[in-house]
Write a protein that holds these residues in place. Structure first.
Motif, PDB file in Angstrom:
ATOM      1  N   ARG A  28     -30.076   7.894  55.477  1.00 48.95           N
ATOM      2  CA  ARG A  28     -29.674   7.046  56.288  1.00 48.95           C
ATOM      3  C   ARG A  28     -28.194   7.415  57.127  1.00 48.95           C
ATOM      4  O   ARG A  28     -27.975   7.359  58.145  1.00 48.95           O
ATOM      5  N   LEU A  65     -37.893   0.479  51.319  1.00 49.77           N
ATOM      6  CA  LEU A  65     -37.542   1.883  51.885  1.00 49.77           C
ATOM      7  C   LEU A  65     -37.846   3.043  51.035  1.00 49.77           C
ATOM      8  O   LEU A  65     -38.492   4.043  51.533  1.00 49.77           O
ATOM      9  N   ASP A  68     -32.083   1.719  57.618  1.00 44.20           N
ATOM     10  CA  ASP A  68     -30.903   1.004  57.111  1.00 44.20           C
ATOM     11  C   ASP A  68     -31.495  -0.096  56.226  1.00 44.20           C
ATOM     12  O   ASP A  68     -32.561  -0.553  56.460  1.00 44.20           O
ATOM     13  N   PHE A  69     -30.514  -0.769  55.603  1.00 44.69           N
ATOM     14  CA  PHE A  69     -30.975  -1.659  54.586  1.00 44.69           C
ATOM     15  C   PHE A  69     -29.727  -2.569  54.303  1.00 44.69           C
ATOM     16  O   PHE A  69     -28.527  -2.320  54.432  1.00 44.69           O
ATOM     17  N   THR A  70     -29.999  -3.971  53.987  1.00 45.26           N
ATOM     18  CA  THR A  70     -28.975  -5.072  54.012  1.00 45.26           C
ATOM     19  C   THR A  70     -29.038  -5.667  52.375  1.00 45.26           C
ATOM     20  O   THR A  70     -28.245  -6.436  52.150  1.00 45.26           O
ATOM     21  N   SER A  71     -30.355  -5.254  51.958  1.00 43.01           N
ATOM     22  CA  SER A  71     -30.446  -5.935  50.400  1.00 43.01           C
ATOM     23  C   SER A  71     -31.156  -4.749  49.554  1.00 43.01           C
ATOM     24  O   SER A  71     -31.674  -3.786  49.977  1.00 43.01           O
ATOM     25  N   GLU A  95     -34.769  -4.772  50.492  1.00 44.04           N
ATOM     26  CA  GLU A  95     -35.163  -3.675  51.694  1.00 44.04           C
ATOM     27  C   GLU A  95     -34.859  -2.149  51.253  1.00 44.04           C
ATOM     28  O   GLU A  95     -35.546  -1.547  51.599  1.00 44.04           O
ATOM     29  N   LEU A  96     -34.001  -2.016  50.241  1.00 51.25           N
ATOM     30  CA  LEU A  96     -33.643  -0.573  49.734  1.00 51.25           C
ATOM     31  C   LEU A  96     -35.022  -0.091  49.165  1.00 51.25           C
ATOM     32  O   LEU A  96     -35.361   0.816  49.250  1.00 51.25           O
TER      33      LEU A  96
END
Lengths: 290, 172
Positions: free
Chosen positions: A27, A12, A2-5, A8-9
């Motif tokens: 995801r 990934l 998962d990612f929150t920014s 981070e995306l």
């Protein structure tokens, strides 16, 4: 997974060697327990509903119940048929399809919120124009929807996507950023380019207030969707040329949030400011509310 | 995080014109109906802030009533929900207020609804993009996201208003 920014995306995407769209599908599958194929099929159904709204909207010349919108998709189509438009066929068709979708929305027709109903014209407008003009298949467009959803997912959780919470920048701004990123990935751009396209698009719409005449999702919303679709193409081209946003996308989203938080209530979908309180806006309101 | 799925962003499939003022409110209305578990006979609906300023133009009134009648966000009967409610004898009163004292968000609604046996007071907030949650049920502050599955039986056990007990006692 998962990612929150956006940072981070992109990490990934790099570590798994996947596109943004592929990361989003993986995801969703991990989170919901449904197979990737099932998830893609569900998204495809949404794409079909978007196409239905466009097809209906392009030929529908009727006005919305308010009488202040409707029939412009048809008018634009007649103009585009002459082939003399300044913006060329791709942006021309995107504008036409955005008009069609947003006009159907105003008629209380059935649309798909992307990410909201008030901004529902932009993403389908852009995607189906690529389909018409560059022969990208529905499969390509569906993956574009996953790219767009990843961008919207980060924005929605870090800031806001509704005009009442953050102004039009949160709606048309987010939708345009989502569409720009989707266009880049469909055109085989890198995840990094897609995120920069989103940043460039969102930057261009920072500060935009939500000031709907008579509180209706029509004026200026419909034309802002149409213009948003052309901005998405510009932002995508800029990013595909390898040009980057000097401000990272996560920081642009942060700026959007900060601006929205400080935006007076009159400019957040209350119809108490901006275009809504112009003499013409007030006259329209009086006529409709009578 | 409020938004959990790609389909929270690309979706819902819905009747226009506003995801927060129309679709999100259908979902809140539908929760009220599901929670009460029967035909609603009357409802008082209080719109706050942005809702109170623009509910007519966005069809928020039709949306909440559509939900109380059991419709989903893409049900085209939402357009005529007020007429359908009148035909079914569902009496609805709308009220407009400023800021919501129970939840800090511009798109909030409080609904007091009655069936033949029960009454419930439910507060909902529409967070944008058609995603909403319930923050108040029968004097309890709650946090029930409506874009995720919820256990109705469990909620009813925890959140029934005293009136339910009185009705049950009265009926025994």
């Amino acid at each position: 997974m998962d990612f929150t920014s956006m940072t981070e995306l992109l990490a990934l995407c790099e570590s798994t060697n996947r596109s943004i769209a592929e990361v989003m599908v993986a995801r969703e599958s991990a989170k919901s327990g449904r197979s990737e194929q099932e998830i893609v099929e569900t998204m495809k159904l949404r794409l079909v509903r978007m196409k239905e709204a466009i097809d209906q909207g392009v030929s529908d010349q009727s006005l919305a119940p308010s009488g202040i919108s409707g029939g412009d998709a048809y008018k634009l189509e007649r103009y585009l048929e002459k082939g003399e438009q300044l913006t060329g066929p791709i942006v021309g068709d995107a504008m036409k399809f955005a008009f069609a979708t947003s006009e159907m929305n105003a008629r209380m027709g059935i649309i798909v919120a992307t990410p909201t109903a008030g901004s529902a014209g932009i993403l389908p407008g852009c995607l189906f124009s690529l389909h018409e003009n560059q022969k990208y298949t529905f499969e390509h467009l569906v993956m574009g929807l996953f790219t767009a959803s990843a961008i919207g997912y980060v924005i929605a959780n870090r800031a806001f996507i509704s005009g009442a919470a953050g102004g039009c920048q949160a709606e048309v701004g987010s939708a345009t950023a989502m569409a720009a990123a989707a266009l880049v990935e469909i055109k085989q751009g890198t995840p990094r380019q897609a995120v920069h396209a989103a940043a460039i698009a969102l930057k261009s719409l920072l500060g935009l207030v939500c000031d709907p005449v008579a509180g209706l999702v029509e004026v200026p919303c419909i034309k802002r969707n149409v213009i948003g679709s052309s901005i998405a193409f510009s932002a995508a081209d800029i990013a595909l040329a390898g040009i980057e946003s000097q401000i990272p996308c996560d920081e642009v989203i942060g700026a959007m949030y900060e601006i929205g938080k400080k935006m007076p209530r009159a400019y957040r979908e209350t119809a108490l400011g901006g275009l809504a309180v112009t003499p013409t806006g007030e006259a329209v309101k009086e006529r409709i509310m009578k | 995080m409020v938004y959990n799925s790609c389909f929270d962003i690309i979706g819902p499939i819905m009747v226009g014109p506003s995801s927060s003022h129309t679709a999100g409110v259908v979902t809140i209305g539908k929760f009220v109906r599901d929670f009460l578990g029967g035909e609603i006979e009357s409802a008082t609906i209080v719109f706050y802030d942005s809702f109170s300023e623009t509910y007519k133009g966005h069809g928020t009134d039709k949306a909440v009533v559509g939900g109380l009648l059991g419709m989903d966000t893409d049900d085209s009967r939402i357009r005529v929900a007020l007429e359908l409610a009148a035909a079914k004898g569902l009496q609805v009163v709308f009220e407009k207020r400023g800021d919501c004292p129970y939840y800090d968000h511009p798109n909030t609604v409080m609904i007091q609804a009655r069936t033949a046996r029960d009454i419930a007071v439910i507060g909902g907030v529409s967070l944008g993009g058609g995603i909403s949650k319930v923050f108040y049920v029968n004097e309890f502050a709650v946090d029930i996201p409506l874009n995720a599955p919820y256990d109705l039986d469990d909620l009813r056990n925890k959140l029934w208003h005293n009136t339910r007990c009185e009705a049950a006692v009265g009926g025994a």
